[in-house]
Write a protein that holds these residues in place. Sequence first.
Motif, PDB file in Angstrom:
ATOM      1  N   ALA A  94      42.347  48.021  39.631  1.00 31.03           N
ATOM      2  CA  ALA A  94      42.183  47.001  38.591  1.00 31.03           C
ATOM      3  C   ALA A  94      40.760  46.439  38.589  1.00 31.03           C
ATOM      4  N   PHE A  95      40.186  46.228  39.775  1.00 33.75           N
ATOM      5  CA  PHE A  95      38.795  45.765  39.850  1.00 33.75           C
ATOM      6  C   PHE A  95      37.861  46.795  39.212  1.00 33.75           C
ATOM      7  N   LEU A  96      38.102  48.047  39.528  1.00 36.21           N
ATOM      8  CA  LEU A  96      37.271  49.116  38.993  1.00 36.21           C
ATOM      9  C   LEU A  96      37.395  49.173  37.469  1.00 36.21           C
ATOM     10  N   SER A  97      38.621  49.078  36.975  1.00 31.17           N
ATOM     11  CA  SER A  97      38.865  49.142  35.534  1.00 31.17           C
ATOM     12  C   SER A  97      38.243  47.965  34.799  1.00 31.17           C
ATOM     13  N   ALA A  98      38.249  46.787  35.444  1.00 28.76           N
ATOM     14  CA  ALA A  98      37.689  45.587  34.818  1.00 28.76           C
ATOM     15  C   ALA A  98      36.178  45.479  35.012  1.00 28.76           C
ATOM     16  N   GLY A  99      35.596  46.396  35.787  1.00 29.85           N
ATOM     17  CA  GLY A  99      34.160  46.357  36.026  1.00 29.85           C
ATOM     18  C   GLY A  99      33.726  45.198  36.893  1.00 29.85           C
ATOM     19  N   ILE A 100      34.580  44.813  37.842  1.00 33.68           N
ATOM     20  CA  ILE A 100      34.302  43.668  38.706  1.00 33.68           C
ATOM     21  C   ILE A 100      34.184  44.138  40.157  1.00 33.68           C
ATOM     22  N   ASP A 101      33.141  43.687  40.840  1.00 36.10           N
ATOM     23  CA  ASP A 101      32.921  44.006  42.239  1.00 36.10           C
ATOM     24  C   ASP A 101      33.649  42.974  43.102  1.00 36.10           C
ATOM     25  N   PRO A 102      34.690  43.358  43.820  1.00 36.67           N
ATOM     26  CA  PRO A 102      35.435  42.368  44.620  1.00 36.67           C
ATOM     27  C   PRO A 102      34.590  41.718  45.712  1.00 36.67           C
ATOM     28  N   ASP A 103      33.574  42.431  46.207  1.00 34.62           N
ATOM     29  CA  ASP A 103      32.729  41.863  47.258  1.00 34.62           C
ATOM     30  C   ASP A 103      31.971  40.627  46.778  1.00 34.62           C
ATOM     31  N   PHE A 104      31.777  40.503  45.463  1.00 32.78           N
ATOM     32  CA  PHE A 104      31.094  39.325  44.928  1.00 32.78           C
ATOM     33  C   PHE A 104      31.824  38.048  45.324  1.00 32.78           C
ATOM     34  N   TYR A 105      33.138  38.133  45.453  1.00 29.21           N
ATOM     35  CA  TYR A 105      33.951  36.950  45.753  1.00 29.21           C
ATOM     36  C   TYR A 105      34.221  36.763  47.240  1.00 29.21           C
ATOM     37  N   THR A 106      33.869  37.740  48.059  1.00 32.79           N
ATOM     38  CA  THR A 106      34.234  37.646  49.471  1.00 32.79           C
ATOM     39  C   THR A 106      33.049  37.685  50.422  1.00 32.79           C
ATOM     40  N   THR A 107      32.264  38.750  50.402  1.00 32.10           N
ATOM     41  CA  THR A 107      31.324  38.986  51.500  1.00 32.10           C
ATOM     42  C   THR A 107      29.935  38.395  51.300  1.00 32.10           C
ATOM     43  N   ARG A 108      29.635  37.866  50.118  1.00 34.37           N
ATOM     44  CA  ARG A 108      28.286  37.328  49.929  1.00 34.37           C
ATOM     45  C   ARG A 108      28.206  35.869  50.404  1.00 34.37           C
ATOM     46  N   ILE A 109      27.027  35.460  50.836  1.00 37.94           N
ATOM     47  CA  ILE A 109      26.789  34.071  51.235  1.00 37.94           C
ATOM     48  C   ILE A 109      26.544  33.236  49.982  1.00 37.94           C
ATOM     49  N   ARG A 110      27.174  32.073  49.903  1.00 33.16           N
ATOM     50  CA  ARG A 110      26.962  31.165  48.771  1.00 33.16           C
ATOM     51  C   ARG A 110      25.769  30.253  49.035  1.00 33.16           C
ATOM     52  N   GLY A 111      24.964  30.052  48.014  1.00 33.66           N
ATOM     53  CA  GLY A 111      23.869  29.096  48.136  1.00 33.66           C
ATOM     54  C   GLY A 111      24.407  27.678  48.088  1.00 33.66           C
ATOM     55  N   GLU A 112      23.706  26.772  48.757  1.00 28.94           N
ATOM     56  CA  GLU A 112      24.190  25.395  48.833  1.00 28.94           C
ATOM     57  C   GLU A 112      24.165  24.689  47.481  1.00 28.94           C
ATOM     58  N   ASP A 113      23.367  25.194  46.540  1.00 29.13           N
ATOM     59  CA  ASP A 113      23.312  24.582  45.209  1.00 29.13           C
ATOM     60  C   ASP A 113      24.152  25.339  44.180  1.00 29.13           C
ATOM     61  N   GLU A 114      24.923  26.331  44.630  1.00 28.76           N
ATOM     62  CA  GLU A 114      25.728  27.120  43.689  1.00 28.76           C
ATOM     63  C   GLU A 114      26.848  26.274  43.084  1.00 28.76           C
ATOM     64  N   ILE A 115      27.096  26.471  41.806  1.00 28.47           N
ATOM     65  CA  ILE A 115      28.229  25.838  41.144  1.00 28.47           C
ATOM     66  C   ILE A 115      29.469  26.671  41.430  1.00 28.47           C
ATOM     67  N   PHE A 116      30.456  26.052  42.061  1.00 30.87           N
ATOM     68  CA  PHE A 116      31.694  26.760  42.352  1.00 30.87           C
ATOM     69  C   PHE A 116      32.658  26.649  41.172  1.00 30.87           C
ATOM     70  N   PRO A 117      33.578  27.600  41.018  1.00 31.92           N
ATOM     71  CA  PRO A 117      34.538  27.526  39.914  1.00 31.92           C
ATOM     72  C   PRO A 117      35.400  26.267  39.941  1.00 31.92           C
ATOM     73  N   TRP A 118      35.515  25.626  41.089  1.00 27.05           N
ATOM     74  CA  TRP A 118      36.382  24.455  41.240  1.00 27.05           C
ATOM     75  C   TRP A 118      35.606  23.134  41.276  1.00 27.05           C
ATOM     76  N   ASP A 119      34.321  23.171  41.043  1.00 26.91           N
ATOM     77  CA  ASP A 119      33.507  21.963  41.185  1.00 26.91           C
ATOM     78  C   ASP A 119      33.849  20.872  40.166  1.00 26.91           C
ATOM     79  N   PHE A 120      34.562  21.209  39.110  1.00 28.92           N
ATOM     80  CA  PHE A 120      34.922  20.197  38.105  1.00 28.92           C
ATOM     81  C   PHE A 120      36.070  19.311  38.582  1.00 28.92           C
ATOM     82  N   ILE A 121      36.667  19.636  39.717  1.00 31.58           N
ATOM     83  CA  ILE A 121      37.786  18.852  40.258  1.00 31.58           C
ATOM     84  C   ILE A 121      37.256  17.864  41.282  1.00 31.58           C
ATOM     85  N   ASP A 122      37.677  16.609  41.164  1.00 33.53           N
ATOM     86  CA  ASP A 122      37.331  15.561  42.129  1.00 33.53           C
ATOM     87  C   ASP A 122      38.556  15.305  42.994  1.00 33.53           C
TER      88      ASP A 122
END
Length: 620
Positions: free
Chosen positions: A546-574
Amino acid sequence: MKKLALDDEILLKIDKPARYIGNEVNMIKKDPKGKCRVAFAFPDVYEIGMSHLGIQILYDMFNKRDDVYCERVYSPWPDLHQIMKEQRIPLFGLESQTPVKDMNFLGITIQYEMCYTNILQILDLSQIPMRAADRSEADPIVIGGGPCTYNPEPLADFFDIFYIGEGETVYDDLFDLYQDMKGSSYSRFEFLKEAAKIPGLYVPSLYEVSYHEDGTIASFQPKYEGVPKTIKRQVVEDLSAAVYPEKPLVPFIKITQDRVVLEIQRGCIRGCRFCQAGMVYRPLRERGIEMLKDKAYQMLQNTGHEEISLSSLSSSDYTHLEELLNFLIENFKSKGVNISLPSLRIDAFSLDVMSKVQDIKKSSLTFAPEAGSQRMRDVINKGLTEEDIINGAGLAFDGGWQKVKLYFMLGLPTETEDDMRAIAQLAEKIAERYYEIPKDQRNGKCQITVSTSFFVPKPFTPFQWFPMCTKDEFLSRAKVVNEAVKEQLNRKSIRYNWHEADVTVIEGILARGDRRLCEVLLKVYESGSIFDAWSEYFKFDHWMNAFLSAGIDPDFYTTRIRGEDEIFPWDFIDTGVTKEFLLREWHTSQREKITPNCRQKCSGCGAMTYKGGVCYENQN
């Protein structure tokens, strides 16, 4: 509305037909005429869903309203799933057998990422369009709640509303809004825009997301004026005054947790850096001792259960634990009622308490050191020393126990091979402590079960910036522990098992993913995947395809280091706990320093803005 029931011919073909017929002890039946109809779904098999306290609470709360009729729905097991698909039988509520598609609301509790395909199963079998954008005015409003809504984005396309926070707070406001608007010629869109104004309700279709070229989020904004930019988690301030069922549902078949569940407190003071629940459920709020005594008596009397479980994230921290235990033992011991004490901290466990509970029924004790080495426990802020662990286990052994379950994690930030091997070495030291007891005073052979899960960095934790291990890295770490266990002198007393690495990888992707994963989820479901939380049904290749078919690299969500200033998908929640605090704790973990618990010192996490908890009381 047309009522539906499975006929006898179908019931005879499937496993455990009692899952689908309703009529359990304490089930609520109402005249549906004029009522707001609500189907409350748990996206897993009946035996799991019936064990969930949250549904019991909200089922009781919703049905206390004269103008609401709430029914239950669980995921049909694959045998019935196939029949319902083939014969076009729509999924129905257990109370009235009414098709879910004919109800006004479909609420789905989202407890675990690996149940996401079952959410699509429920929508599909209900014959409700899976994508919210495709639903008509006649379709139910689909609401998601529960812990996974602290990052709802991988499911954004499938829900009309997400409820962010504790369920006892604003559902009444939503039902009142529905009753006010249902008589007028409002549209679905207009209702959702009004619902978005209720604190804690997030309507994903009213927001748009843009991305940088590297795939990270550039912006997350409301599309319309009046739609809040930030969704504030809703919190019950006074748990003693909150609704709690006195007549829980009692099934006719054995379920996973076949007992009365008494939630003694909500939240946690400990601040373990890996623990999402310990962060998002802050601040700690205790239920009053008299309220708990009353509810325990009522629930045991109204169910006939022979076990009561005291539920919380850290039961040892409940102020009146000893008094409550004494009450339960004195009043129910003669009736053969067992007391279950999950989530006990090994450093706070007393021999006196253990002995009293043991008098009723012996069982294994479960402790969670989480890491084998002291260095690693400091990194995760567990707040336990090796001396605490050995002494606590010793108290248990002296009290007559010989079975101990130990839970650890592999793949934690900064973990080394020495930290992995320390898991086996700690189990060995605990076994040695048991065999220090004179042979004639032991209760047989010591049995230590060591279990390791693989670490997933969850949203709203200090480790949300940390990359995950790959599947192969996880398995290699489990191999290190397994070999180390075999080297121990008391290896015959130690059993080791570990979680599935491939399941953990998918869990990690869904935990920190964004809206682009909706397409992946849809493809996985369409490939035939349901019950991914069950090992025998999980198909890793379906996900990879499914990842391959959707053209999405699963490693983007797991193995990369996040920058401290990155906007997370959940940042709109307080959630109340600030991102600044989490980042500060992330840096503190890298220095291998511990942060005091909330009763020792307020660390300024932000949860003090919610009254009624430990942090607020300390502030004053």
